[in-house]
Design a protein around this motif. Sequence first.
Motif, mmCIF file in Angstrom:
data_model
loop_
_atom_site.group_PDB
_atom_site.id
_atom_site.type_symbol
_atom_site.label_atom_id
_atom_site.label_comp_id
_atom_site.label_asym_id
_atom_site.label_seq_id
_atom_site.Cartn_x
_atom_site.Cartn_y
_atom_site.Cartn_z
ATOM 1 N N GLU A 169 29.948 -8.065 12.964
ATOM 2 C CA GLU A 169 29.545 -8.197 14.348
ATOM 3 C C GLU A 169 29.072 -6.879 14.946
ATOM 4 O OE1 GLU A 169 32.929 -8.463 17.347
ATOM 5 O OE2 GLU A 169 33.880 -9.177 15.527
ATOM 6 N N ASN A 170 29.465 -5.739 14.392
ATOM 7 C CA ASN A 170 29.054 -4.467 14.961
ATOM 8 C C ASN A 170 27.562 -4.200 14.828
ATOM 9 O OD1 ASN A 170 31.582 -3.724 15.863
ATOM 10 N ND2 ASN A 170 32.135 -2.678 13.973
ATOM 11 N N TYR A 171 26.855 -5.036 14.060
ATOM 12 C CA TYR A 171 25.410 -4.833 13.974
ATOM 13 C C TYR A 171 24.782 -4.989 15.369
ATOM 14 C CZ TYR A 171 22.968 -9.128 15.048
ATOM 15 O OH TYR A 171 22.406 -10.170 15.724
ATOM 16 N N LEU A 172 25.416 -5.745 16.230
ATOM 17 C CA LEU A 172 24.877 -5.944 17.575
ATOM 18 C C LEU A 172 25.180 -4.772 18.500
ATOM 19 C CD1 LEU A 172 25.658 -9.681 18.411
ATOM 20 C CD2 LEU A 172 23.411 -8.633 18.247
ATOM 21 N N TRP A 173 26.309 -4.127 18.294
ATOM 22 C CA TRP A 173 26.787 -3.195 19.303
ATOM 23 C C TRP A 173 26.190 -1.807 19.076
ATOM 24 C CZ3 TRP A 173 27.575 -7.518 20.700
ATOM 25 C CH2 TRP A 173 28.593 -8.373 20.321
ATOM 26 N N ARG A 174 24.933 -1.660 19.359
ATOM 27 C CA ARG A 174 24.240 -0.409 19.068
ATOM 28 C C ARG A 174 23.695 0.211 20.346
ATOM 29 N NH1 ARG A 174 26.002 1.015 14.484
ATOM 30 N NH2 ARG A 174 24.411 2.611 14.608
ATOM 31 N N GLY A 175 23.687 1.546 20.387
ATOM 32 C CA GLY A 175 22.992 2.256 21.435
ATOM 33 C C GLY A 175 23.579 2.080 22.814
ATOM 34 N N GLY A 176 24.404 2.999 23.265
ATOM 35 C CA GLY A 176 24.907 2.887 24.621
ATOM 36 C C GLY A 176 26.305 3.425 24.772
ATOM 37 N N LEU A 177 26.551 4.068 25.871
ATOM 38 C CA LEU A 177 27.836 4.706 26.105
ATOM 39 C C LEU A 177 28.958 3.698 26.291
ATOM 40 C CD1 LEU A 177 29.177 7.461 26.565
ATOM 41 C CD2 LEU A 177 28.688 7.214 28.995
ATOM 42 N N LEU A 178 28.651 2.557 26.923
ATOM 43 C CA LEU A 178 29.686 1.590 27.266
ATOM 44 C C LEU A 178 29.664 0.362 26.375
ATOM 45 C CD1 LEU A 178 29.233 1.685 31.151
ATOM 46 C CD2 LEU A 178 30.844 2.989 29.786
ATOM 47 N N GLY A 179 28.818 0.360 25.373
ATOM 48 C CA GLY A 179 28.537 -0.867 24.654
ATOM 49 C C GLY A 179 29.703 -1.534 23.977
ATOM 50 N N ASP A 180 30.533 -0.783 23.250
ATOM 51 C CA ASP A 180 31.546 -1.415 22.422
ATOM 52 C C ASP A 180 32.511 -2.272 23.229
ATOM 53 O OD1 ASP A 180 30.428 -0.295 20.235
ATOM 54 O OD2 ASP A 180 31.841 1.364 20.061
ATOM 55 N N GLU A 181 33.054 -1.721 24.302
ATOM 56 C CA GLU A 181 34.045 -2.454 25.090
ATOM 57 C C GLU A 181 33.429 -3.670 25.766
ATOM 58 O OE1 GLU A 181 36.685 -1.904 29.184
ATOM 59 O OE2 GLU A 181 35.645 -0.183 28.281
ATOM 60 N N TYR A 182 32.313 -3.492 26.429
ATOM 61 C CA TYR A 182 31.714 -4.589 27.171
ATOM 62 C C TYR A 182 31.135 -5.651 26.242
ATOM 63 C CZ TYR A 182 32.125 -1.726 31.379
ATOM 64 O OH TYR A 182 32.600 -0.989 32.417
ATOM 65 N N ASP A 183 30.481 -5.227 25.165
ATOM 66 C CA ASP A 183 29.897 -6.190 24.233
ATOM 67 C C ASP A 183 30.957 -7.097 23.627
ATOM 68 O OD1 ASP A 183 27.210 -5.478 24.469
ATOM 69 O OD2 ASP A 183 27.410 -3.877 23.012
#
Length: 222
Positions: A101-115
């Motif tokens: 699933e981490n293939y989606l969570w790219r590029g961004g300071l807040l991405g991991d938590e919110y995604d």
Amino acid sequence: MFDTHAAAMGNTSFTLTTEMVQKDRVPWNDEKNFSYKNETAQYLAEPSDSQYLVHTTGYFSVNGSTYSNGSTVYVLAQENNETTVTVQPVFITSVLNESGENYLWRGGLLGDEYDSGAINATYERKGIEMFQGVPVMRYEATGPDALTGGWAPSENASWNYETFSATLLLDEDGIVRHYQYKFVRPPELLDNVRYSRTYTLSDVGTTNVEKPDWAMNATTGS
């Protein structure tokens, strides 16, 4: 869902486009005044050939490109009218991991938590539609109460989020073709964020990745 998606993506080429928009109230209690922080990234992937190329631009990343051939990563950075190319082992800089699933969570300071929080919301099926010429099942999550788990730490999610919505389009092979979510935080919270993120998968099976000219003459240690 992600296991099925990862199995399909590991055997075909694709292009993943991500877009992020963050709006902060300035000052915090001014509903009419926002600062904007945008970012766009495009990932071209050929997993079977271990070739990846990404172009990024925006507030949260250095404008430039990254190319990987599976063993070496070439990074082109453009900042203050200067262009630099560096070469790194692939284990230091990851371009794209399509294995989960981490293939989606790219590029961004807040991405991991919110995604992660948004994708684990409660979704409802909304029927079948066409997306880029492919039939997809549409899923929607609406309202703060759709949020679950640690993303909404209080029992009443509306205390942390004024609004929340998300859309996910899944094709008949289990591939996530499009995913978007938006939320607004209440003005009494310090971050005062309006945030949206979009992921779009295209050119599945037809994406072609080649080593760019700027990486041809780069050497390790440059």
